[in-house]
Write a protein that holds these residues in place. Structure first.
Motif, PDB file in Angstrom:
ATOM      1  N   ARG A 255     -15.339  29.292  15.471  1.00  0.00           N
ATOM      2  CA  ARG A 255     -15.784  28.312  16.004  1.00  0.00           C
ATOM      3  C   ARG A 255     -17.437  28.165  16.050  1.00  0.00           C
ATOM      4  N   GLN A 256     -17.917  28.438  16.414  1.00  0.00           N
ATOM      5  CA  GLN A 256     -19.666  28.338  16.756  1.00  0.00           C
ATOM      6  C   GLN A 256     -19.932  28.115  15.660  1.00  0.00           C
TER       7      GLN A 256
ATOM      8  N   PRO B  79     -20.043  18.229  29.189  1.00  0.00           N
ATOM      9  CA  PRO B  79     -20.705  17.268  28.672  1.00  0.00           C
ATOM     10  C   PRO B  79     -20.351  16.183  29.224  1.00  0.00           C
ATOM     11  N   PHE B  80     -18.844  15.877  29.161  1.00  0.00           N
ATOM     12  CA  PHE B  80     -18.086  14.661  29.438  1.00  0.00           C
ATOM     13  C   PHE B  80     -18.880  14.116  30.655  1.00  0.00           C
TER      14      PHE B  80
ATOM     15  N   LEU C 189     -22.232  20.917  24.224  1.00  0.00           N
ATOM     16  CA  LEU C 189     -21.169  21.254  23.404  1.00  0.00           C
ATOM     17  C   LEU C 189     -21.321  23.005  23.482  1.00  0.00           C
ATOM     18  N   THR C 190     -22.316  23.394  22.289  1.00  0.00           N
ATOM     19  CA  THR C 190     -22.734  24.443  21.804  1.00  0.00           C
ATOM     20  C   THR C 190     -23.605  25.676  23.418  1.00  0.00           C
ATOM     21  N   ALA C 191     -24.551  24.734  24.083  1.00  0.00           N
ATOM     22  CA  ALA C 191     -25.404  25.169  24.820  1.00  0.00           C
ATOM     23  C   ALA C 191     -24.154  26.484  26.511  1.00  0.00           C
TER      24      ALA C 191
ATOM     25  N   VAL D 209     -23.355  29.417  27.904  1.00  0.00           N
ATOM     26  CA  VAL D 209     -23.114  29.521  28.960  1.00  0.00           C
ATOM     27  C   VAL D 209     -21.977  30.443  29.742  1.00  0.00           C
ATOM     28  N   VAL D 210     -20.971  29.382  29.449  1.00  0.00           N
ATOM     29  CA  VAL D 210     -19.910  29.842  30.275  1.00  0.00           C
ATOM     30  C   VAL D 210     -18.912  31.305  29.389  1.00  0.00           C
ATOM     31  N   GLY D 211     -19.047  30.982  28.124  1.00  0.00           N
ATOM     32  CA  GLY D 211     -17.372  31.623  27.203  1.00  0.00           C
ATOM     33  C   GLY D 211     -17.217  31.059  27.100  1.00  0.00           C
TER      34      GLY D 211
END
Length: 439
Positions: free
Chosen positions: A265-266, A187-188, A167-169, A173-175
């Motif tokens: 959040r991060q 991720p799913f 989820l972090t990656a 990558v996408v913001g």
């Protein structure tokens, strides 16, 4: 050598299977706390949307006892291995389908309805997975059963680490904006890759020798549990309930609360990832200790310490110490309550109904994890704060203390034969003076 090889394969399979199952299952919890209220409940007030999101999160836990009974029945009748392959397949497919669901903006009420349906399937699958995975390790082990069985429990925080890393990656990558719009799906969708790896490993493990040598297999394992092990089942639920309430408080509710308090959040996801990684060592370490000093002392100490820590948890978060709060709670104290449960639950029931009994006790206790975030969100909404929540957590810990005190020590109970769980006879006999929970 063959026995040692199969034990290693069984432990690796149980751990990896648990990682994959909980990657899928707990990924939903993170998404429910951070994203789903915007994606599937966008028409609601933000706090009400969060409650609705946690409501769908809870449905997975409500379905877990059903999975425990269904998979337990056939696992006790047909074998542990067959059911573990099926549970992994159901979980992987359900998680993949969540990744392709339409949003509320695209499909209206149908979107959250389909989300609930797939969450139920996830719950059924993980309800069947845990019991079988624990027994694959415990019933292959001849010594250090607490340690080997706990690798299944260690799969839960490992799955959390994996889901958070992905989820972090994805977020990097996408913001953040794209994460809410479509990035959460990635991720799913990756679940299908993990499913392939997990099935490859699981197919190489033999059925457990304890199951193969069982003298009798009850035609209705659930009836056998309710008739011959009712006290064990009730005590198992009481012993484990607080561990699950604490687990979801730390890994799900605290995420939402931290965001409300203005923590980035991060930063929360990073703290959760670090504490989850450290929790693996905590679970294995405390479980290994339970092989030496017994399950009860470790669980009791964890419950008492966690009851006190509940009153420190939220002030730590309020002051920005989210990493400290999660590391102390999830990595040190919670594993004391949670790690030994894998072996303890398997030691409470006889071979012919062990899959059903262990699964049902664990999954009913697991309802605490599904309902706690929903309950705490409601408490926060009605009282305007979190001051009452530590008292609720402490009350659950007190229940664990009482049930653990009443429970007999199980660490020297044999798993061989059909009645050893009650009589404490066989290869690892119960010490003199110790009696089965239902004796």
């Amino acid at each position: 050598m063959a026995t040692t090889t199969q034990l290693r394969r069984a432990v690796a399979s149980s751990y990896l299977g648990s990682v994959i199952e909980y990657y899928d299952f707990l990924l939903y919890g993170t998404a429910a706390a951070l994203v789903f209220n915007k994606v599937f409940f966008s028409s609601l007030d933000p706090l009400v949307g969060t409650i609705a999101s946690f409501g769908t999160f809870a449905t997975g836990y409500l379905a877990r006892p059903l999975g425990g009974v269904l998979f337990g029945h056939y696992g006790d009748r047909l074998g542990r291995k067959k059911m573990l392959i099926l549970s992994m397949t159901v979980m992987g497919v359900a998680s993949f389908l969540i990744g392709v669901l339409p949003t509320y903006a695209q499909a209206g009420w149908l979107a959250p309805a389909l989300l609930v349906l797939l969450r139920v399937l996830q719950g059924v699958a993980v309800g069947g997975e845990w019991g079988g995975a624990v027994l694959m390790s415990a019933e292959h082990a001849t010594t250090r059963r607490g340690l080997w069985a706990s690798f299944t429990n260690a799969g839960a925080p490992s799955g959390m680490v994996l889901s958070n890393l992905v989820l972090t990656a994805t977020t990097v990558v996408v913001g953040n904006d794209a994460l809410v719009q479509w990035g959460w799906r990635v991720p799913f969708l990756l679940s299908v890759v993990l499913l392939g790896v997990g099935l490859f490993v699981r197919l190489k493990v033999d059925e457990t020798p304890v199951f193969r040598s069982a003298r009798t297999r009850p035609p209705a394992p659930l009836v056998d549990v309710l008739r011959h092990h009712p006290r064990s089942l009730l005590l198992a639920i009481g012993v484990g309930l607080a561990a699950f309430v604490v687990q979801s408080t730390l890994t799900t509710y605290l995420l939402s609360y931290g965001v409300q308090q203005g923590i980035e959040r991060q930063s929360i996801v990073t703290a959760l990832t670090v504490s989850s990684a450290l929790a693996v060592a905590g679970i294995l370490g405390w479980s290994a200790l339970s092989d030496r000093v017994g399950r009860r002392p470790v669980v009791l100490a964890g419950a008492v310490l966690m009851a006190a820590y509940a009153f420190v948890l939220f002030p730590l978060v309020d002051n920005g110490f989210i990493l400290v709060a999660l590391v102390l709670g999830q990595s040190v104290l919670h594993p004391m309550m949670y790690g030994p449960l894998a072996a303890l639950y398997s030691e409470l029931f006889s071979t012919g109904s062990r899959y059903t009994g262990a699964s049902l006790g664990y999954q009913i206790a697991g309802l605490g994890a599904g309902l706690a975030p929903l309950l705490f969100a409601q408490v926060q909404k009605s009282t305007g704060g979190v001051a009452a929540i530590p008292f609720v957590i402490a009350a659950f810990c007190l229940l664990t203390v009482v049930c653990t005190v009443v429970l007999h020590e199980t660490s020297r109970t044999s798993l061989t034969g059909d009645g050893d769980a009650e009589r404490g006879t066989g290869q690892l006999a119960t010490p003199p003076g110790a009696h089965g929970a239902d004796a």
